[in-house]
Design a protein around this motif. Structure first.
Motif, PDB file in Angstrom:
ATOM      1  N   GLY A  76      11.220   0.198   5.263  1.00 46.22           N
ATOM      2  CA  GLY A  76      11.882   0.721   3.998  1.00 46.22           C
ATOM      3  C   GLY A  76      10.876   0.700   2.685  1.00 46.22           C
ATOM      4  O   GLY A  76       9.748   0.189   2.692  1.00 46.22           O
ATOM      5  N   PRO A  77      11.145   1.601   1.689  1.00 48.28           N
ATOM      6  CA  PRO A  77      10.308   1.567   0.468  1.00 48.28           C
ATOM      7  C   PRO A  77      10.254   0.228  -0.340  1.00 48.28           C
ATOM      8  O   PRO A  77      11.131  -0.471  -0.425  1.00 48.28           O
ATOM      9  CB  PRO A  77      11.248   2.356  -0.433  1.00 48.28           C
ATOM     10  CG  PRO A  77      12.659   2.505   0.246  1.00 48.28           C
ATOM     11  CD  PRO A  77      12.571   2.157   1.438  1.00 48.28           C
ATOM     12  N   HIS A  78       9.023   0.136  -0.801  1.00 50.28           N
ATOM     13  CA  HIS A  78       8.773  -1.296  -1.409  1.00 50.28           C
ATOM     14  C   HIS A  78       8.216  -0.860  -2.948  1.00 50.28           C
ATOM     15  O   HIS A  78       6.996  -0.174  -3.108  1.00 50.28           O
ATOM     16  CB  HIS A  78       7.548  -1.844  -0.829  1.00 50.28           C
ATOM     17  CG  HIS A  78       7.020  -2.947  -1.446  1.00 50.28           C
ATOM     18  ND1 HIS A  78       6.760  -4.381  -0.820  1.00 50.28           N
ATOM     19  CD2 HIS A  78       6.671  -3.505  -2.985  1.00 50.28           C
ATOM     20  CE1 HIS A  78       6.297  -5.277  -1.702  1.00 50.28           C
ATOM     21  NE2 HIS A  78       6.209  -4.699  -2.868  1.00 50.28           N
TER      22      HIS A  78
ATOM     23  N   SER B 135      17.197  -1.058  -3.421  1.00 52.51           N
ATOM     24  CA  SER B 135      16.847  -0.359  -2.338  1.00 52.51           C
ATOM     25  C   SER B 135      17.719  -0.864  -1.079  1.00 52.51           C
ATOM     26  O   SER B 135      17.710  -0.267  -0.175  1.00 52.51           O
ATOM     27  CB  SER B 135      15.402  -0.642  -1.915  1.00 52.51           C
ATOM     28  OG  SER B 135      15.225  -2.024  -1.735  1.00 52.51           O
ATOM     29  N   ILE B 136      18.869  -1.911  -1.412  1.00 56.46           N
ATOM     30  CA  ILE B 136      19.576  -2.351  -0.252  1.00 56.46           C
ATOM     31  C   ILE B 136      21.110  -1.954  -0.799  1.00 56.46           C
ATOM     32  O   ILE B 136      21.386  -2.490  -1.722  1.00 56.46           O
ATOM     33  CB  ILE B 136      19.520  -4.046   0.041  1.00 56.46           C
ATOM     34  CG1 ILE B 136      18.253  -4.117   0.519  1.00 56.46           C
ATOM     35  CG2 ILE B 136      20.298  -4.208   0.880  1.00 56.46           C
ATOM     36  CD1 ILE B 136      17.854  -5.235   0.489  1.00 56.46           C
TER      37      ILE B 136
ATOM     38  N   PRO C 251       9.642  -8.989  -8.081  1.00 51.18           N
ATOM     39  CA  PRO C 251      10.833  -8.337  -7.609  1.00 51.18           C
ATOM     40  C   PRO C 251      10.937  -8.039  -6.123  1.00 51.18           C
ATOM     41  O   PRO C 251      12.352  -8.185  -5.835  1.00 51.18           O
ATOM     42  CB  PRO C 251      11.007  -7.150  -8.477  1.00 51.18           C
ATOM     43  CG  PRO C 251      10.010  -7.392  -9.653  1.00 51.18           C
ATOM     44  CD  PRO C 251       8.869  -8.194  -8.888  1.00 51.18           C
ATOM     45  N   VAL C 252      10.071  -7.591  -5.389  1.00 48.83           N
ATOM     46  CA  VAL C 252      10.434  -7.029  -4.208  1.00 48.83           C
ATOM     47  C   VAL C 252      10.613  -8.368  -3.392  1.00 48.83           C
ATOM     48  O   VAL C 252      11.274  -8.148  -1.938  1.00 48.83           O
ATOM     49  CB  VAL C 252       9.450  -6.196  -3.483  1.00 48.83           C
ATOM     50  CG1 VAL C 252       9.705  -5.832  -2.072  1.00 48.83           C
ATOM     51  CG2 VAL C 252       9.292  -4.889  -4.512  1.00 48.83           C
ATOM     52  N   THR C 253      10.432  -9.640  -3.540  1.00 51.02           N
ATOM     53  CA  THR C 253      10.951 -10.567  -2.711  1.00 51.02           C
ATOM     54  C   THR C 253      12.122 -10.774  -2.655  1.00 51.02           C
ATOM     55  O   THR C 253      12.788 -11.397  -1.688  1.00 51.02           O
ATOM     56  CB  THR C 253      10.160 -11.956  -3.457  1.00 51.02           C
ATOM     57  OG1 THR C 253      10.744 -12.160  -4.985  1.00 51.02           O
ATOM     58  CG2 THR C 253       8.741 -11.960  -3.477  1.00 51.02           C
TER      59      THR C 253
ATOM     60  N   ALA D 143       0.780  -1.223   0.091  1.00 51.59           N
ATOM     61  CA  ALA D 143      -0.046   0.158   0.061  1.00 51.59           C
ATOM     62  C   ALA D 143       0.715   1.131   0.016  1.00 51.59           C
ATOM     63  O   ALA D 143       1.678   1.357   1.088  1.00 51.59           O
ATOM     64  CB  ALA D 143      -1.077  -0.038   1.415  1.00 51.59           C
ATOM     65  N   GLY D 144       0.826   1.992  -1.006  1.00 52.16           N
ATOM     66  CA  GLY D 144       1.698   2.912  -1.368  1.00 52.16           C
ATOM     67  C   GLY D 144       3.042   2.655  -1.414  1.00 52.16           C
ATOM     68  O   GLY D 144       3.292   1.599  -2.334  1.00 52.16           O
TER      69      GLY D 144
END
Ligand code: SF4
Length: 745
Positions: free
Chosen positions: A69-71, A262-263, A228-230, A60-61
């Protein structure tokens, strides 16, 4: 111990993977900014407030419920333009011949469908029609036929729970269960097998169970590419000491190595994700998993006390596996005994494990049986109903989890209740009208019915039968055989341009972010998330899909109009909460971040299963299939830089292929054919042929992969799993050099 920096997992010391093969996520951000610069504020509000309309991981967002952290990922950024693009110029549809040569990717760039349009047989193209005329025309045709000759297919593209719920109720009010959705052609075998064995039809655990589990086993899944965020979750899992392995026909580059933007450590040096890939031949995973469990039984690595307390059927399965020879398992899996024993040792010595699987398992005629072998392994060690353990059929598209749970499915009612006289009567009592009590046509059966001339009306909300289903030529002929086709969508797709049987109507839909009152979506981990209406430009002629179904049903069955008289999405959520008890809580969601995870973090907590006996049941799966015949190859289809049938780029930055005709092949197989990387070849079988180029990859020998949907020409249109009717997107093929005319193509 949590490792903050872990050089042993780095891919390369070269900063940002310069010179390495990987997606450039920073370039994707730049591209998204460029594409959406005319609606920059709206695009930002969608990203920062909406629930992502990409995959079913769920955010969400910019925040999820697994990590701080951002997703954000490149899939979401690619889809963004579909939400911000303006209307197309309706005159381009006046003659469809000018559009027919265009790819679906090109068709989307023309813009949103601006208003309802109609095309009659013999017309060169579409002309404008107003909403009332369009709905009257459709309703008239539905009334003129019988309900069983109508078919309703809903895709998973951004469609929220509220729309699914209204659509299926409206279709049933019109007298048929012929309503199906995209979940049919992805995880229906998972749902069937999980229900039959452990009484649940969804993921049993949460993403947070990945992080710190002893072992994650990915089977026929490539979440680094598709969710991809996995990769971020995997990175944190590695930091907590989790071991990750994969079972696949190919060593997937994205699962081997990924640069997670993001890392910082990973963005700089990359991360080696899985520790090991166990290669199997196409369709060999069930035999492989049988071998893994056979080893665990032989070495007393199963949890006998847990099995006795919580399961049934183990002795029968153990007898079957003891009687199955390793030779048979090797022939059926394409793997060696020591590989099966190796994974058996890993699972047998793990205290916790999560099993994650996807289309590589399910889109096969043995999909249900393979899922049963996964369940067997989890039951053998009690890896269910507790922390860091679980079964996760990971979902690909944002709306797909809720689609079946809302009952937009030919074989279940809302709440995933099976369709029979008893459940139909109970639902009819709640809804106030008679509900049909026989299962309806599944998505592939709708095409069969159209081919036979047994469908008079086909309504497709999103999707693209022409590109999603096997044998595109047959599908095109089937579509042209339906007197009335209705396509409800936000942009153009190639199926809309197919010749009308008599009439084709296009109805322009709103995106999920434009729906007044907001909507909800359910993620793979069963989290129902609220996505608010987002302020921004609107397509004046577009309508929310739930209103289209409501208004259509009211015209077809005015006597039932009062039963379908919602005026807001809040009213729909109130009704969902009343009809689907698991979704209780949905009615209280109001703003970004509001959510409820139905069933809690773990289904079957403590190993207490929602089955008649309260136990989970083992399954005997005889996976000794025939080996690949001499002279043939087992072919699987795969995804590249695409979202379902929406292909974004011919270049796949993860694998390094430059075109969609790549044929992934093991070096040894190419050498045996006297061929090299880049050589042209023809793959053929009784269903069709395609010309491609060899792309050498780390494959299981005698197994090849081609991109989907291009490979659909080789797929048996009648090949389906027996219970859930998922198409089998695999085939046996022969491979030859092209003749002169093919070589010149
Ligand atoms: S991983 Fe899935 S849910 Fe998350 S941003 Fe990407 S597409 Fe959306």
């Amino acid at each position: 111990m949590v490792r903050l920096v872990n050089p042993s997992r780095w891919v390369s010391w070269k900063p940002f993977g310069i010179g390495e093969q990987h997606p450039n996520n920073f370039a994707e951000i730049t591209r998204a900014i460029r594409e959406n610069r005319d609606q920059a504020g709206y695009a930002w509000r969608i990203i920062s407030q909406g629930v992502c309309d990409g995959c079913a991981l769920g955010v969400a967002g910019l925040h999820d419920w697994t990590l701080s952290g951002p997703h954000l990922c490149n899939i979401r950024l690619r889809l963004l333009r579909l939400n911000t693009i303006g209307p197309l110029d309706g005159s381009i549809l006046a003659d469809v011949r000018t559009l027919q040569g265009q790819s679906s990717a090109q068709l989307r760039t023309h813009g949103r469908l601006p208003y309802p349009m109609v095309r009659q047989r013999g017309d060169r193209g579409f002309s404008r029609i107003d909403w009332d005329e369009a709905l009257d025309l459709i309703a008239g045709q539905i009334r003129a036929t019988t309900p069983d000759r109508t078919a309703w297919y809903l895709t998973s593209r951004g469609i929220p729970n509220e729309t699914y719920y209204v659509a299926q109720k409206a279709v049933r009010a019109m007298g048929t269960n012929n309503v199906d959705n995209a979940a049919r052609i992805c995880h229906s075998p998972s749902t069937v097998a999980l229900k039959a064995t452990i009484g649940i039809g969804a993921t049993s655990c949460s993403y947070s169970d990945w992080i710190g589990s002893d072992l994650i086993i990915f089977i026929g899944a490539n979440p680094a590419n598709n969710q991809p965020v996995t990769t971020k979750y995997m990175h944190h899992a590695l930091a907590e000491g989790t071991t990750m392995v994969a079972i696949n026909t190919m060593v997937e580059p994205a699962m081997e190595r990924y640069w997670i933007p993001s890392i910082p450590e990973s963005a700089l040096f990359g991360t080696r994700l899985v520790d090991e890939t166990y290669l199997v031949q196409t369709g060999g995973d069930a035999a492989f998993l049988n071998g893994v469990l056979k080893h665990m039984i032989e070495r007393h690595l199963v949890d006998q006390a847990w099995i006795e307390a919580h399961t049934t059927g183990f002795a029968e399965l153990a007898d079957h596996l003891r009687a199955t020879s390793w030779d048979d398992l090797e022939a059926a899996s394409g793997s060696a005994t020591d590989r099966m024993r190796s994974l058996g040792e890993r699972i047998g010595n793990a205290r916790t494990a999560v099993f994650v699987w996807s289309m590589g398992v399910t889109q096969h005629r043995a999909g249900e049986e393979t899922v049963r072998t996964i369940v067997n392994l989890a039951l053998g060690r009690g890896f269910i109903g507790r922390d860091k353990c679980g079964l996760m059929p990971i979902r690909g598209h944002s709306g797909v989890q809720g689609g079946a749970e809302m009952g937009a499915y030919a074989t279940v009612f809302p709440g995933s209740a099976p369709i029979n006289a008893e459940t139909a009567a109970a639902l009819g009592k709640q809804w106030g009208f008679d509900v049909p009590d026989k299962p309806g046509l599944t998505a592939p059966e709708m095409i069969d019915a159209a081919s036979r001339g047994d469908a008079d009306v086909l309504v497709a909300m999103g999707g693209n039968f022409l590109e999603a289903m096997p044998d595109p030529l047959q599908v095109e002929a089937a579509l042209a055989n339906v007197p009335l086709r209705v396509h409800i969508d936000i942009v153009l797709s190639s199926q809309m341009l197919s010749e009308p049987g008599d009439t084709v109507v296009l109805l322009p839909a709103t995106t999920r972010y434009e729906i007044a009152g907001g909507v909800t979506q359910t993620s793979t981990e069963r989290r129902i998330m609220f996505s608010p209406e987002i302020r921004g430009p609107r397509i004046a002629g577009a309508r929310s899909e739930w209103k289209i179904f409501r208004d259509l049903a009211a015209r077809v069955r005015p006597d039932r109009k009062e039963r379908l008289a919602w005026t807001s999405t809040q009213q729909i959520r109130d009704e969902i909460a009343a009809i689907v008890p698991a979704y209780d809580g949905i009615q209280h969601l109001r703003k970004t971040g509001d959510q409820v995870q139905y069933g809690g973090p773990h289904l079957a907590p403590g190993g207490h299963f929602p089955t008649a006996s309260g136990r989970g049941s083992f399954s005997v799966v005889d996976a000794r299939s025939a080996a690949i015949p001499a002279g043939k190859f087992a072919l699987s289809t795969r995804r590249g830089k695409q979202f379902n049938t929406m292909v974004y780029e011919t270049h796949d930055s993860i694998t390094g292929t430059q075109s969609r005709d790549a044929v992934f092949m093991h070096r040894k197989d190419a050498a045996a054919l006297g061929l090299r990387d880049g050589d042209r070849i023809v793959l053929s079988n009784e269903f069709g042929s395609m010309t491609g180029r060899i792309f050498l990859a780390w494959m299981q020998p005698r197994t090849v992969q081609v991109y989907w949907p291009e490979g659909n020409v080789l797929i048996d249109p009648a090949g389906r799993s027996p219970l859930s009717h998922v198409p089998d997107y695999n085939a046996l093929v022969t491979i030859q050099r092209p003749n002169e005319s093919q070589a010149a193509d």
